[in-house]
Write an enzyme that holds these catalytic residues in place. Structure first.
Site, PDB file in Angstrom:
ATOM      1  N   SER A  34       0.846  -1.195   0.000  1.00 33.93           N
ATOM      2  CA  SER A  34       0.000   0.000   0.000  1.00 33.93           C
ATOM      3  C   SER A  34       0.883   1.247   0.000  1.00 33.93           C
ATOM      4  CB  SER A  34      -0.879  -0.018   1.261  1.00 33.93           C
ATOM      5  OG  SER A  34      -1.464   1.248   1.480  1.00 33.93           O
ATOM      6  N   GLU A  65      -0.749  -0.139 -13.642  1.00 32.80           N
ATOM      7  CA  GLU A  65      -0.129   1.030 -13.005  1.00 32.80           C
ATOM      8  C   GLU A  65       0.545   0.679 -11.683  1.00 32.80           C
ATOM      9  OE1 GLU A  65      -3.117   4.057 -12.561  1.00 32.80           O
ATOM     10  OE2 GLU A  65      -3.390   4.292 -14.728  1.00 32.80           O
TER      11      GLU A  65
END
Length: 139
Positions: A34, A65
């Site tokens: 994250s 991405e």
């Protein structure tokens, strides 16, 4: 204070599309760290944009991405609604990983087996639930 702080000021929940990147041959799942919590692992995911048109397009775009994943969305898994966000999960069969991808300096990525992926996603119940609903869970 608003009636529901979870929506971050939105009147409707955010639509988030999640990819479950799978290596079928190895039976593994690709997880990424994250950006907000670098010690925590997540599935590639992001908000649906109108130009995506289809929800699975957003899942595929985010996987590229965030994790440099090339592949094909093969299966819709589940939709999990929370007060602030509606999550849509898709299985993505990985055919290749780019060495040079958009968020490579901001995230780590790692192939792990199903049980380890569940363990790493347990901190965010929606993600763990999405993975547990995938075809990997029935192997």
């Amino acid at each position: 204070m608003g009636t529901n702080m979870g929506t971050k000021g939105r009147t409707v929940p955010r639509v988030v599309c999640c990819a479950i990147p799978i290596s079928r041959a190895a039976g593994k799942v690709l997880v990424v760290t994250s950006r907000k919590r670098p010690d925590n692992w997540v599935l590639p995911k992001g908000g649906w944009e109108p130009e995506d048109i289809k929800l699975e397009t957003a899942a595929s775009r985010e996987a590229l991405e965030e994790a440099g994943v090339r592949g094909t969305i093969t299966r819709y898994v589940i939709t999990i609604p929370t007060p602030s966000t509606t999550y849509h999960f898709y299985e993505l069969d990985v055919v290749g990983l780019d060495q040079d991808w958009l968020e490579r300096h901001e995230r780590k990525r790692e192939w792990v087996d199903y049980a380890e992926a569940v363990r790493r996603l347990e901190w965010k119940s929606e993600l763990a639930q999405g993975l547990k609903s995938s075809s990997l869970a029935t192997r």
